[in-house]
Design an enzyme around this catalytic site. Sequence first.
Site, short mmCIF file in Angstrom:
data_model
loop_
_atom_site.label_atom_id
_atom_site.label_comp_id
_atom_site.label_asym_id
_atom_site.label_seq_id
_atom_site.Cartn_x
_atom_site.Cartn_y
_atom_site.Cartn_z
N TYR A 63 0.83 -1.22 0.00
CA TYR A 63 0.00 0.00 0.00
C TYR A 63 0.86 1.27 0.00
O TYR A 63 0.45 2.28 -0.57
CB TYR A 63 -1.01 -0.03 1.15
N HIS A 116 -14.62 1.38 -1.66
CA HIS A 116 -13.57 0.43 -1.27
C HIS A 116 -12.52 1.06 -0.36
O HIS A 116 -11.46 0.49 -0.15
CB HIS A 116 -12.91 -0.20 -2.50
N GLY A 193 -14.93 1.92 -16.74
CA GLY A 193 -13.63 1.36 -16.38
C GLY A 193 -13.68 0.31 -15.30
O GLY A 193 -12.80 0.27 -14.44
P1 OAD Z 1 -10.42 -4.29 -13.02
O1 OAD Z 1 -8.93 -4.27 -13.16
O2 OAD Z 1 -11.06 -5.57 -12.63
O3 OAD Z 1 -11.09 -3.83 -14.39
C1 OAD Z 1 -10.69 -2.68 -15.08
C2 OAD Z 1 -11.56 -2.57 -16.33
O4 OAD Z 1 -11.28 -1.32 -16.95
C3 OAD Z 1 -11.33 -3.65 -17.38
O5 OAD Z 1 -12.58 -4.19 -17.78
C4 OAD Z 1 -10.66 -2.91 -18.55
O6 OAD Z 1 -11.11 -3.37 -19.82
C5 OAD Z 1 -11.17 -1.51 -18.35
N1 OAD Z 1 -10.26 -0.45 -18.81
C6 OAD Z 1 -8.90 -0.43 -18.78
N2 OAD Z 1 -8.44 0.74 -19.22
C7 OAD Z 1 -9.54 1.50 -19.53
C8 OAD Z 1 -9.73 2.83 -20.01
N3 OAD Z 1 -8.71 3.64 -20.26
N4 OAD Z 1 -11.01 3.25 -20.19
C9 OAD Z 1 -12.06 2.44 -19.94
N5 OAD Z 1 -11.93 1.18 -19.49
C10 OAD Z 1 -10.69 0.72 -19.27
O7 OAD Z 1 -10.80 -3.10 -12.00
P2 OAD Z 1 -12.12 -2.88 -11.15
O8 OAD Z 1 -13.33 -3.30 -11.90
O9 OAD Z 1 -12.06 -1.50 -10.65
O10 OAD Z 1 -11.02 -4.07 -5.01
O11 OAD Z 1 -11.90 -3.87 -9.97
C11 OAD Z 1 -12.84 -3.90 -8.95
C12 OAD Z 1 -12.19 -4.17 -7.61
O12 OAD Z 1 -11.43 -5.37 -7.70
C13 OAD Z 1 -11.17 -3.13 -7.18
O13 OAD Z 1 -11.75 -2.01 -6.55
C14 OAD Z 1 -10.31 -3.89 -6.24
C15 OAD Z 1 -10.16 -5.16 -7.04
O14 OAD Z 1 -9.87 -6.30 -6.35
C16 OAD Z 1 -10.37 -4.00 -3.83
O15 OAD Z 1 -9.15 -3.87 -3.75
C17 OAD Z 1 -11.27 -4.08 -2.66
#
Ligand code: OAD
Length: 248
Positions: A63, A116, A193
């Site tokens: 972190y 989160h 995203g």
């Molecule tokens: P992810 O890493 O799971 O997903 C990111 C998404 O953003 C993917 O579907 C990519 O295709 C998309 N992406 C990447 N670059 C982009 C851009 N420039 N514009 C638009 N889309 C883009 O991340 P989260 O969904 O945020 O939790 O993950 C959810 C949670 O899982 C996080 O908050 C974290 C993680 O474990 C905790 O740490 C509690």
Amino acid sequence: MSEKIRIDKSTSLLVLTGAGVSAESGIPTFRASADGLWEKHRIEDVASPEGFAEDPAMVWRFYSERRAKAKSVAPNPGHHALASLEEQLGDRFMLATQNVDGLHGRAGSKRVVEIHGSLFKTRCSRCDREPFADETVYGHDEVPGCGRCASEGGSSLLRPHIVWFGEMLDPVDLHKISRFMSNANKLLFVAAGTSGAVYPAAGFVQTARRYGGQTILVNQEAADNGGQFHRWIQGRSGEVLPSLFDVE
Ligand code: OAD
């Protein structure tokens, strides 16, 4: 891009953001990319209460590195577009973010629910003191202790104010979001995203639909819950969001 999404005077807009929105600022996402954080670290080691109990120094290293990274980058046009929408919509706008990097706030967003947690807050792993602002990048093997517990003759470790796997989201945050949806005259829900892999955030689209909301996904790749949205705009949030809306 196809036609703009009109926001008339009776529309309330709830936006859910995920790691993809910060990708264009240079912060790695979790999944779906070769340099994804969860490709490099085991979730259970750095993002669970058990991992912290096992090796708190390693968790703090993870972190602290993320704090340093988040401090070194700047909000991108996607963050700025959402801050400017909020300026126009006022209380008809709410931003729920899964991101812990603070970039929405730095772009000027105010009505933000950090579901989160926040990289820039710390709390005690034992006592119930309020989470406090903390930007410290701790040394390699440093694990901070709780001053309040120490003053009462105890000893306990401080931990990042992040929701880890196996932990509950703050019910106050979830209530704020569902109240915003239920109070909306006409609801528009936009997720940007996010891979739609982590609940309860991945379920907001269904809740929005139950309240009669229009639902739109702005994402680079297909999301796990992508089929539940009325419309998917494929692209980068920093390119799509600034010109997506037409506010009345
Ligand atoms: P992810 O890493 O799971 O997903 C990111 C998404 O953003 C993917 O579907 C990519 O295709 C998309 N992406 C990447 N670059 C982009 C851009 N420039 N514009 C638009 N889309 C883009 O991340 P989260 O969904 O945020 O939790 O993950 C959810 C949670 O899982 C996080 O908050 C974290 C993680 O474990 C905790 O740490 C509690």
